[in-house]
Design a protein around this motif. Structure first.
Motif, short mmCIF file in Angstrom:
data_model
loop_
_atom_site.label_atom_id
_atom_site.label_comp_id
_atom_site.label_asym_id
_atom_site.label_seq_id
_atom_site.Cartn_x
_atom_site.Cartn_y
_atom_site.Cartn_z
N UNK A 1 57.34 41.97 47.29
CA UNK A 1 58.51 41.08 47.37
C UNK A 1 58.83 40.75 48.81
N UNK A 2 58.80 41.76 49.66
CA UNK A 2 59.10 41.54 51.08
C UNK A 2 58.04 40.63 51.71
N UNK A 3 56.78 40.84 51.33
CA UNK A 3 55.70 40.01 51.85
C UNK A 3 55.85 38.55 51.42
N UNK A 4 56.31 38.34 50.17
CA UNK A 4 56.52 36.98 49.68
C UNK A 4 57.64 36.29 50.46
N UNK A 5 58.70 37.03 50.77
CA UNK A 5 59.82 36.48 51.54
C UNK A 5 59.32 36.06 52.92
N UNK A 6 58.53 36.94 53.56
CA UNK A 6 58.03 36.63 54.90
C UNK A 6 57.03 35.47 54.87
N UNK A 7 56.24 35.37 53.79
CA UNK A 7 55.27 34.28 53.68
C UNK A 7 55.98 32.94 53.56
#
Length: 142
Positions: free
Chosen positions: A127-133
């Motif tokens: 989830x955090x990676x998707x936000x940063x992407x």
């Protein structure tokens, strides 16, 4: 032969304690120069017949630099002007060290994270990676 009680099961013979006296520094004026009020207590940990082996081992670890290579614990007290008070204080410190050495620390049981906690960790990272992407440059459709 006088036994000094430390715990319910441990008592030390007073002959095992070797006390010597010296002049102490610090406050006291001319009194300091005339009285041997500092007390040095020596206790042979390794050769003590009254201490169990496990307690000797933990006591040696607790003593640290106060333990000589021969296994003799040396404590010094010169805080008071009175030799009797210094003697009492140094003995209490020794007895407190021995009491502390009688406690057996609990062994740590190694544990592993549960499957659900592993899954939660991976999902939160995704989830955090998707936000940063989603923070990348915005490209127009020209």
């Amino acid at each position: 032969m006088v036994l000094v009680p430390i715990t319910r099961s441990i008592a030390i013979d007073s002959d095992e304690l070797d006390e010597s006296f010296a002049r102490s520094g610090g406050a006291g004026g001319q009194h300091v120069n005339t009285t041997d009020s500092a007390v040095m207590l020596r206790f042979d940990v390794v050769n003590s017949p009254t201490l169990p082996e496990a307690v000797k081992t933990r006591l040696a670890a607790l003593a640290g630099s106060r333990l000589t290579k021969d296994g003799v614990l040396i404590l010094r007290s010169e805080g008071s002007r009175s030799q009797a008070l210094n003697r009492q204080e140094v003995r209490e410190r020794l007895f407190a060290l021995i009491r502390e050495a009688t406690f057996v620390p609990k062994k740590r049981k190694p544990t592993k994270p549960s499957a659900s906690s592993k899954r939660q960790r991976v999902e939160s990272k995704q989830r955090r990676g998707a936000i940063k992407a989603g923070r990348g440059r915005v490209r127009g459709t020209d």
